[in-house]
Design an enzyme around this catalytic site. Structure first.
Site, PDB file in Angstrom:
ATOM      1  N   ARG A  52       0.803  -1.209   0.000  1.00 35.89           N
ATOM      2  CA  ARG A  52       0.000   0.000   0.000  1.00 35.89           C
ATOM      3  C   ARG A  52       0.842   1.269   0.000  1.00 35.89           C
ATOM      4  O   ARG A  52       0.736   2.110  -0.868  1.00 35.89           O
ATOM      5  CB  ARG A  52      -0.835   0.033   1.266  1.00 35.89           C
ATOM      6  CG  ARG A  52      -2.224   0.523   1.172  1.00 35.89           C
ATOM      7  CD  ARG A  52      -2.940  -0.030   2.380  1.00 35.89           C
ATOM      8  NE  ARG A  52      -2.400  -1.331   2.711  1.00 35.89           N
ATOM      9  CZ  ARG A  52      -2.790  -2.461   2.137  1.00 35.89           C
ATOM     10  NH1 ARG A  52      -3.741  -2.454   1.267  1.00 35.89           N
ATOM     11  NH2 ARG A  52      -2.236  -3.604   2.471  1.00 35.89           N
ATOM     12  N   THR A  53       1.692   1.393   0.994  1.00 34.50           N
ATOM     13  CA  THR A  53       2.388   2.661   1.163  1.00 34.50           C
ATOM     14  C   THR A  53       3.381   2.888   0.025  1.00 34.50           C
ATOM     15  O   THR A  53       3.451   3.992  -0.523  1.00 34.50           O
ATOM     16  CB  THR A  53       3.089   2.708   2.537  1.00 34.50           C
ATOM     17  OG1 THR A  53       2.124   2.396   3.527  1.00 34.50           O
ATOM     18  CG2 THR A  53       3.666   4.074   2.815  1.00 34.50           C
ATOM     19  N   LYS A  81      25.385  -5.805   2.034  1.00 39.86           N
ATOM     20  CA  LYS A  81      26.846  -5.978   2.056  1.00 39.86           C
ATOM     21  C   LYS A  81      27.442  -5.300   3.269  1.00 39.86           C
ATOM     22  O   LYS A  81      28.657  -5.166   3.396  1.00 39.86           O
ATOM     23  CB  LYS A  81      27.474  -5.337   0.809  1.00 39.86           C
ATOM     24  CG  LYS A  81      27.050  -5.898  -0.503  1.00 39.86           C
ATOM     25  CD  LYS A  81      27.859  -5.210  -1.605  1.00 39.86           C
ATOM     26  CE  LYS A  81      27.232  -5.349  -2.964  1.00 39.86           C
ATOM     27  NZ  LYS A  81      27.807  -4.390  -3.916  1.00 39.86           N
ATOM     28  N   ARG A 102      11.223   3.399   4.750  1.00 43.37           N
ATOM     29  CA  ARG A 102      10.525   2.572   5.737  1.00 43.37           C
ATOM     30  C   ARG A 102      11.543   1.573   6.294  1.00 43.37           C
ATOM     31  O   ARG A 102      12.343   1.018   5.540  1.00 43.37           O
ATOM     32  CB  ARG A 102       9.364   1.823   5.099  1.00 43.37           C
ATOM     33  CG  ARG A 102       8.851   0.716   6.003  1.00 43.37           C
ATOM     34  CD  ARG A 102       7.596   0.082   5.497  1.00 43.37           C
ATOM     35  NE  ARG A 102       6.458   0.966   5.643  1.00 43.37           N
ATOM     36  CZ  ARG A 102       5.198   0.553   5.529  1.00 43.37           C
ATOM     37  NH1 ARG A 102       4.927  -0.704   5.284  1.00 43.37           N
ATOM     38  NH2 ARG A 102       4.203   1.401   5.671  1.00 43.37           N
ATOM     39  N   HIS A 130       4.166   6.569  11.827  1.00 46.35           N
ATOM     40  CA  HIS A 130       3.841   6.411  10.405  1.00 46.35           C
ATOM     41  C   HIS A 130       3.086   7.685   9.994  1.00 46.35           C
ATOM     42  O   HIS A 130       1.883   7.661   9.768  1.00 46.35           O
ATOM     43  CB  HIS A 130       2.973   5.160  10.235  1.00 46.35           C
ATOM     44  CG  HIS A 130       2.798   4.693   8.827  1.00 46.35           C
ATOM     45  ND1 HIS A 130       3.155   5.450   7.725  1.00 46.35           N
ATOM     46  CD2 HIS A 130       2.281   3.534   8.329  1.00 46.35           C
ATOM     47  CE1 HIS A 130       2.866   4.783   6.629  1.00 46.35           C
ATOM     48  NE2 HIS A 130       2.342   3.611   6.967  1.00 46.35           N
TER      49      HIS A 130
END
Ligand code: NCD
Length: 352
Positions: A52-53, A81, A102, A130
């Site tokens: 969604r986001t 890495k 995120r 959020h």
């Protein structure tokens, strides 16, 4: 004007009013915005799964005429890495006009902002915040109810690990006459730093366990998913899943004009039979989310590139939150947030 959107507390109601009026304009005249980010590029760094986001941001940027690069699988990046977040951000910000990040680490977006030459947007950091989901929620409430204040809102489910509700509380407290009913089993109640904040700022709130008993009082019901991936012990999740299930039958007790919101994805907390109810607005919420992100990106992507300045408030105390970004990125300066005594400037957990 804001530079980064890390915590929802970073914004004022005046800033919100400006953003919301751009949102309304986009809703009415989308064609006026097709070139708003022409030639600009958004970096989309999803170190934690999202559909969604990440799609919402990508779609928003493309509708503004801009480009997007990034990943939703960190295994494909140099982070795998062993590259530090600081270096990743220095590189990625050189290629872009805004960075959307995120992470499962709390405070990751705050850390990114220390090293980025372009605006940083927090698209979710662990169980912390959020903020763009909250902009989505505010836009939805404003559109569907005409205004944001003057409501009793029930926040139901996982208020401990659910970051959306933390940001939503911090935002709604800026509006007049909002009463919060926190509907949660004791194991999933709001974290202490949030409850302390709500008490300190004089919020009108009650904590209850029964959804059924509370439904008749609510103007807005904000359902949330039990956040399976954030439980340190999976057995605790198994005990708590299914603790609240909203059904069409239970909704008979609710006000006829109640608004049902959910940040999605849903699991078992809301039956499919609820979707046909005219009070169910979570799919409208999804569309408003993309439009409010358009308003946000149109603003942030057109800012000047700047050398990041270091944060003045530092401490030598280490944060003990195991999922604070400082535990995974030990070179980060120890930031202090002064709200309510001494708390970590990344994840807001108390340092005392
Ligand atoms: C939420 C999130 O990621 O915190 N989803 C979203 O962004 N719409 C809610 C959740 O995952 O439960």
């Amino acid at each position: 004007m804001i530079r980064n959107l890390i915590r929802i507390e970073d914004v004022t109601t005046q800033w919100w009013d400006g953003l919301y009026s751009t949102f309304c304009d986009i809703l009415e005249h989308p064609n006026d915005y097709v070139d708003a980010c022409r030639g600009k590029v958004m970096a989309s760094l999803f170190f934690e799964p999202s559909t969604r986001t990440s799609f919402s941001f990508q779609s928003a940027m493309q509708r503004l005429g801009g480009g997007v690069f990034g990943f939703t699988d960190p295994a494909t990046t140099s982070a795998s890495k062993g590259e530090t977040l600081a270096d990743t951000i220095r590189v990625v910000s050189a290629y872009s006009d805004a960075v959307v990040i995120r992470s499962k680490l709390e405070g990751a977006a705050q850390a990114a902002a220390l090293y980025s030459t372009v605006p940083v947007v927090n698209a979710g950091d662990g169980g912390h915040q959020h903020p763009t989901q909250t902009l989505t929620d505010l836009a939805t409430i404003a559109q569907l109810r005409g205004k944001i204040g003057g409501i009793t809102i029930g926040l139901c489910g996982d208020l401990k690990y659910g970051r959306t509700v933390h940001s939503l509380v911090m935002a709604l407290e800026k509006f007049d006459n909002v009463r919060f009913v926190l509907i949660t089993p004791p194991e999933l109640k709001m974290p202490d730093y949030m409850l302390d904040h709500m008490r300190r700022t004089g919020q009108n709130f009650t904590e209850v366990t029964s959804l059924e008993d509370t439904l008749p009082e609510l103007d807005v019901l904000y359902m949330t998913r039990i956040q399976r991936e954030r439980f340190p012990d999976y057995n605790d999740y198994l005990r708590l899943r299914g603790v609240y299930v909203l059904t069409k039958d239970k909704l008979r007790a609710a006000k006829s004009d109640m608004t049902i919101l959910h940040p999605l994805p849903r699991y078992d907390e809301m039956g499919y039979d609820v979707d046909d109810d005219p009070r169910a607005k979570y799919f409208d919420q999804v569309r408003y989310g993309m439009l409010i992100r358009m308003a946000l990106l149109a603003n942030l992507c057109n800012q000047k590139r700047e050398t990041p300045h270091s944060h003045p408030l530092t401490t030598n105390i280490n944060c003990t939150n195991p999922i604070c970004v400082t535990s995974a990125e030990p070179y980060l300066p120890r930031l202090l947030s002064l709200e309510g005594g001494q708390s970590c400037g990344y994840c807001d957990k108390s340092l005392i």
